[in-house]
Design a protein around this motif. Structure first.
Motif, PDB file in Angstrom:
ATOM      1  N   TYR A 287      39.648  36.645  56.243  1.00  0.00           N
ATOM      2  CA  TYR A 287      39.376  37.873  56.985  1.00  0.00           C
ATOM      3  C   TYR A 287      40.482  38.881  56.725  1.00  0.00           C
ATOM      4  CZ  TYR A 287      38.977  40.990  61.075  1.00  0.00           C
ATOM      5  OH  TYR A 287      38.873  42.066  61.911  1.00  0.00           O
ATOM      6  N   SER A 288      40.093  40.049  56.235  1.00  0.00           N
ATOM      7  CA  SER A 288      41.055  41.118  56.000  1.00  0.00           C
ATOM      8  C   SER A 288      40.383  42.459  56.286  1.00  0.00           C
ATOM      9  CB  SER A 288      41.559  41.076  54.554  1.00  0.00           C
ATOM     10  OG  SER A 288      42.434  42.171  54.307  1.00  0.00           O
ATOM     11  N   PRO A 289      40.610  42.984  57.495  1.00  0.00           N
ATOM     12  CA  PRO A 289      39.919  44.219  57.910  1.00  0.00           C
ATOM     13  C   PRO A 289      40.100  45.359  56.910  1.00  0.00           C
ATOM     14  CG  PRO A 289      41.221  43.321  59.725  1.00  0.00           C
ATOM     15  CD  PRO A 289      41.569  42.524  58.502  1.00  0.00           C
ATOM     16  N   GLY A 290      41.263  45.391  56.254  1.00  0.00           N
ATOM     17  CA  GLY A 290      41.562  46.521  55.366  1.00  0.00           C
ATOM     18  C   GLY A 290      41.384  46.207  53.889  1.00  0.00           C
ATOM     19  N   ILE A 291      40.739  45.079  53.583  1.00  0.00           N
ATOM     20  CA  ILE A 291      40.655  44.590  52.199  1.00  0.00           C
ATOM     21  C   ILE A 291      40.230  45.655  51.197  1.00  0.00           C
ATOM     22  CG2 ILE A 291      38.276  43.741  52.586  1.00  0.00           C
ATOM     23  CD1 ILE A 291      40.908  42.145  50.272  1.00  0.00           C
ATOM     24  N   ARG A 292      39.251  46.468  51.586  1.00  0.00           N
ATOM     25  CA  ARG A 292      38.686  47.436  50.641  1.00  0.00           C
ATOM     26  C   ARG A 292      39.765  48.370  50.115  1.00  0.00           C
ATOM     27  NH1 ARG A 292      33.274  49.565  52.777  1.00  0.00           N
ATOM     28  NH2 ARG A 292      31.980  49.590  50.914  1.00  0.00           N
ATOM     29  N   VAL A 293      40.666  48.762  51.003  1.00  0.00           N
ATOM     30  CA  VAL A 293      41.733  49.695  50.611  1.00  0.00           C
ATOM     31  C   VAL A 293      42.953  48.938  50.073  1.00  0.00           C
ATOM     32  CG1 VAL A 293      43.310  51.487  51.431  1.00  0.00           C
ATOM     33  CG2 VAL A 293      40.984  51.322  52.372  1.00  0.00           C
ATOM     34  N   SER A 294      43.403  47.946  50.845  1.00  0.00           N
ATOM     35  CA  SER A 294      44.686  47.295  50.505  1.00  0.00           C
ATOM     36  C   SER A 294      44.565  46.252  49.401  1.00  0.00           C
ATOM     37  CB  SER A 294      45.234  46.598  51.749  1.00  0.00           C
ATOM     38  OG  SER A 294      44.402  45.475  52.067  1.00  0.00           O
ATOM     39  N   GLN A 295      43.361  45.677  49.270  1.00  0.00           N
ATOM     40  CA  GLN A 295      43.159  44.552  48.367  1.00  0.00           C
ATOM     41  C   GLN A 295      44.189  43.444  48.624  1.00  0.00           C
ATOM     42  OE1 GLN A 295      41.823  45.431  44.459  1.00  0.00           O
ATOM     43  NE2 GLN A 295      40.407  46.843  45.431  1.00  0.00           N
ATOM     44  N   GLN A 296      44.574  43.306  49.896  1.00  0.00           N
ATOM     45  CA  GLN A 296      45.509  42.266  50.290  1.00  0.00           C
ATOM     46  C   GLN A 296      44.930  41.427  51.424  1.00  0.00           C
ATOM     47  OE1 GLN A 296      49.471  43.270  51.352  1.00  0.00           O
ATOM     48  NE2 GLN A 296      49.864  44.488  49.498  1.00  0.00           N
ATOM     49  N   LEU A 297      45.516  40.232  51.631  1.00  0.00           N
ATOM     50  CA  LEU A 297      45.204  39.434  52.798  1.00  0.00           C
ATOM     51  C   LEU A 297      46.334  39.612  53.810  1.00  0.00           C
ATOM     52  CD1 LEU A 297      43.988  36.009  51.308  1.00  0.00           C
ATOM     53  CD2 LEU A 297      42.648  38.072  51.813  1.00  0.00           C
ATOM     54  N   PRO A 298      46.032  39.635  55.115  1.00  0.00           N
ATOM     55  CA  PRO A 298      47.083  39.723  56.125  1.00  0.00           C
ATOM     56  C   PRO A 298      47.987  38.491  56.049  1.00  0.00           C
ATOM     57  CG  PRO A 298      44.898  40.048  57.099  1.00  0.00           C
ATOM     58  CD  PRO A 298      44.689  39.571  55.703  1.00  0.00           C
TER      59      PRO A 298
ATOM     60  N   PRO B 280      33.469  38.868  47.245  1.00  0.00           N
ATOM     61  CA  PRO B 280      33.941  37.817  46.348  1.00  0.00           C
ATOM     62  C   PRO B 280      35.152  38.365  45.593  1.00  0.00           C
ATOM     63  CG  PRO B 280      31.560  38.058  46.203  1.00  0.00           C
ATOM     64  CD  PRO B 280      32.069  39.227  46.993  1.00  0.00           C
ATOM     65  N   CYS B 281      36.258  37.638  45.629  1.00  0.00           N
ATOM     66  CA  CYS B 281      37.503  38.128  45.033  1.00  0.00           C
ATOM     67  C   CYS B 281      38.138  37.098  44.111  1.00  0.00           C
ATOM     68  CB  CYS B 281      38.518  38.462  46.124  1.00  0.00           C
ATOM     69  SG  CYS B 281      38.017  39.770  47.248  1.00  0.00           S
ATOM     70  N   THR B 282      39.080  37.559  43.315  1.00  0.00           N
ATOM     71  CA  THR B 282      39.919  36.683  42.508  1.00  0.00           C
ATOM     72  C   THR B 282      41.361  36.861  42.970  1.00  0.00           C
ATOM     73  OG1 THR B 282      38.441  37.052  40.631  1.00  0.00           O
ATOM     74  CG2 THR B 282      40.570  36.048  40.158  1.00  0.00           C
ATOM     75  N   LEU B 283      42.060  35.764  43.170  1.00  0.00           N
ATOM     76  CA  LEU B 283      43.440  35.826  43.632  1.00  0.00           C
ATOM     77  C   LEU B 283      44.350  36.275  42.477  1.00  0.00           C
ATOM     78  CD1 LEU B 283      45.265  35.311  46.047  1.00  0.00           C
ATOM     79  CD2 LEU B 283      45.413  32.908  45.366  1.00  0.00           C
ATOM     80  N   LEU B 284      45.025  37.409  42.677  1.00  0.00           N
ATOM     81  CA  LEU B 284      45.929  37.928  41.632  1.00  0.00           C
ATOM     82  C   LEU B 284      47.358  37.450  41.861  1.00  0.00           C
ATOM     83  CD1 LEU B 284      44.791  41.646  41.111  1.00  0.00           C
ATOM     84  CD2 LEU B 284      44.103  39.588  39.864  1.00  0.00           C
ATOM     85  N   GLN B 285      47.827  37.569  43.127  1.00  0.00           N
ATOM     86  CA  GLN B 285      49.172  37.101  43.444  1.00  0.00           C
ATOM     87  C   GLN B 285      49.116  36.177  44.654  1.00  0.00           C
ATOM     88  OE1 GLN B 285      52.419  39.927  43.928  1.00  0.00           O
ATOM     89  NE2 GLN B 285      51.546  41.212  42.310  1.00  0.00           N
TER      90      GLN B 285
ATOM     91  N   HIS C   1      51.716  38.045  51.693  1.00  0.00           N
ATOM     92  CA  HIS C   1      50.653  39.026  51.394  1.00  0.00           C
ATOM     93  C   HIS C   1      50.054  38.781  50.023  1.00  0.00           C
ATOM     94  CE1 HIS C   1      54.601  40.984  52.296  1.00  0.00           C
ATOM     95  NE2 HIS C   1      54.691  40.857  50.995  1.00  0.00           N
ATOM     96  N   CYS C   2      48.988  37.990  50.051  1.00  0.00           N
ATOM     97  CA  CYS C   2      48.249  37.714  48.819  1.00  0.00           C
ATOM     98  C   CYS C   2      47.592  38.990  48.319  1.00  0.00           C
ATOM     99  CB  CYS C   2      47.149  36.694  49.078  1.00  0.00           C
ATOM    100  SG  CYS C   2      47.768  35.019  49.309  1.00  0.00           S
ATOM    101  N   ILE C   3      47.598  39.171  47.004  1.00  0.00           N
ATOM    102  CA  ILE C   3      46.893  40.307  46.419  1.00  0.00           C
ATOM    103  C   ILE C   3      45.684  39.785  45.648  1.00  0.00           C
ATOM    104  CG2 ILE C   3      47.092  42.296  44.864  1.00  0.00           C
ATOM    105  CD1 ILE C   3      49.917  42.578  45.621  1.00  0.00           C
ATOM    106  N   VAL C   4      44.554  40.442  45.858  1.00  0.00           N
ATOM    107  CA  VAL C   4      43.317  39.997  45.219  1.00  0.00           C
ATOM    108  C   VAL C   4      42.666  41.155  44.471  1.00  0.00           C
ATOM    109  CG1 VAL C   4      42.919  38.358  47.108  1.00  0.00           C
ATOM    110  CG2 VAL C   4      41.822  40.606  47.168  1.00  0.00           C
ATOM    111  N   SER C   5      41.745  40.810  43.574  1.00  0.00           N
ATOM    112  CA  SER C   5      40.911  41.869  42.983  1.00  0.00           C
ATOM    113  C   SER C   5      39.491  41.627  43.488  1.00  0.00           C
ATOM    114  CB  SER C   5      40.941  41.784  41.454  1.00  0.00           C
ATOM    115  OG  SER C   5      40.276  40.611  41.030  1.00  0.00           O
TER     116      SER C   5
END
Lengths: 236, 236
Positions: free
Chosen positions: A7-18, A48-53, A58-62
């Motif tokens: 769950y990441s409310p801001g995923i669309r903008v941040s492309q991060q996980l809390p 659907p995402c791919t884990l970048l970091q 703070h995980c970063i995804v695409s």
């Protein structure tokens, strides 16, 4: 779609996980760069995402894709309840009601409330995991605790019900009076019930008195079954 | 009628409370000779009593009155479920279902069951206290765990339903297919669902495939909501 949900409310903008979700992803699930995961924004979308970091905080995804997932019911279900002293009972209600499908939770502070305050974060944590577990993409609203009087004075477009245990000739079974497709707001009182004054205030403001069945139910049971009653009526 | 309730299946003959209830009466509630209490036999009667001997292991009472209290629903509700690994989840289901009103619990041993055995005493304890708390006088039957195949071959007069999560064109919403006044037996599977073979066995024996809603539900949530669906249909 990968069935490890985050769950990441801001995923669309941040492309991060809390932070908490990142921790779960990296520390608990041991996910690595390149792994697939599914993120929801709680606003009706799966990503659907791919884990970048794979960062523990703070995980970063695409974002690979955007899948709309509206809620599975076409009415508004708002439950306002007086939280029990025992926090576990509130938490299981929050979990079950979320699995079932609820739009909004409003914890009430009533005259006979055994619990005067409620930590929103704990309830939110439960609700988030129940939303993920039941593969939904809409996060219910969780209000801060609000005094009864103040709450009932708020406007609500739809049927307004108060489930109280006092003798009342006008009381009807919720399952008999509520109809398919109607938006519903239901008030559930504390173990000691609503005060006579609270019941009167609600009735004066257009709430309809209802019962949930023959047997005496605990607050959290009544709260869950009230929600389910509405879903059953809408299945018909 | 005093609202301190006790359960004693043999009260009518023995005029005693079982060890555990006696302990609760004397050690916890500190009741004394001459105090009033209400005892249920779990067979549909309340007995307002007077405490004659406050013995910590076997209290002796005198029965002042006999009040019939049949169950509040006029159909048979039998739920058969695969207990979860987490015992707490089974126990809350047993508690809630009892508050709501159920005739019989049958724990199932399925192919994908995470829990292979279940201590009847623990569940019974929960059910007894829920029965007392909701002021009912009929004790639900709690069966020992039984293998799926053996269970579904038992006769049942009424509608038989199996709630499974596999794709099935004939599946209907339980809320849509079951009707008021019908006796119902509902099978709820383990987290890993029923096996294809189990589903087929049930269908061959006259079970109807049903769903409980759009969202994916945990075993214990599905079990409780299946019971409640039947009650809601009967309230209409």
């Amino acid at each position: 779609m990968a069935d490890t949900f985050f769950y990441s409310p801001g995923i669309r903008v941040s492309q991060q996980l809390p932070e908490q979700e990142s921790q779960h992803c990296v520390k608990v699930l041991r996910m690595k760069e390149g792994d697939k995961l599914t993120v929801t924004d709680g606003k009706g979308f799966f990503y659907p995402c791919t884990l970048l970091q794979a960062h523990p905080k703070h995980c970063i995804v695409s974002i690979d894709e955007e899948i709309p997932r509206p809620k599975s019911w076409d009415f508004t279900l708002h439950i306002a309840f007086a939280p029990t002293k025992n926090i576990d009972r509130i938490e299981w209600f929050a979990e079950k009601a979320t699995e079932l499908g609820v739009d909004r939770f409003s914890p009430l502070l009533c005259r006979f409330s055994e619990r005067k305050e409620l930590k929103g974060e704990r309830v939110e944590k439960i609700v988030v995991s129940a939303m993920k577990q039941s593969q939904q993409a809409v996060m219910p609203i969780i209000d801060p605790m609000i005094p009864f009087r103040q709450f009932v004075e708020n406007p609500f477009t739809g049927r307004k019900f108060i489930a109280h245990c006092r003798p009342d000739p006008n009381k009807m079974a919720l399952a008999k009076t509520c109809r398919k497709g109607e938006d519903a707001l239901i008030l559930i009182g504390p173990e000691g019930d609503f005060s006579e004054e609270e019941v009167q205030q609600a009735l004066d403001l257009g709430f309809e008195p209802v019962s949930l069945g023959e047997n005496r139910l605990r607050t959290e049971t009544a709260s869950l079954l009230a929600c389910h009653t509405i879903h059953v009526l809408n299945a018909r």
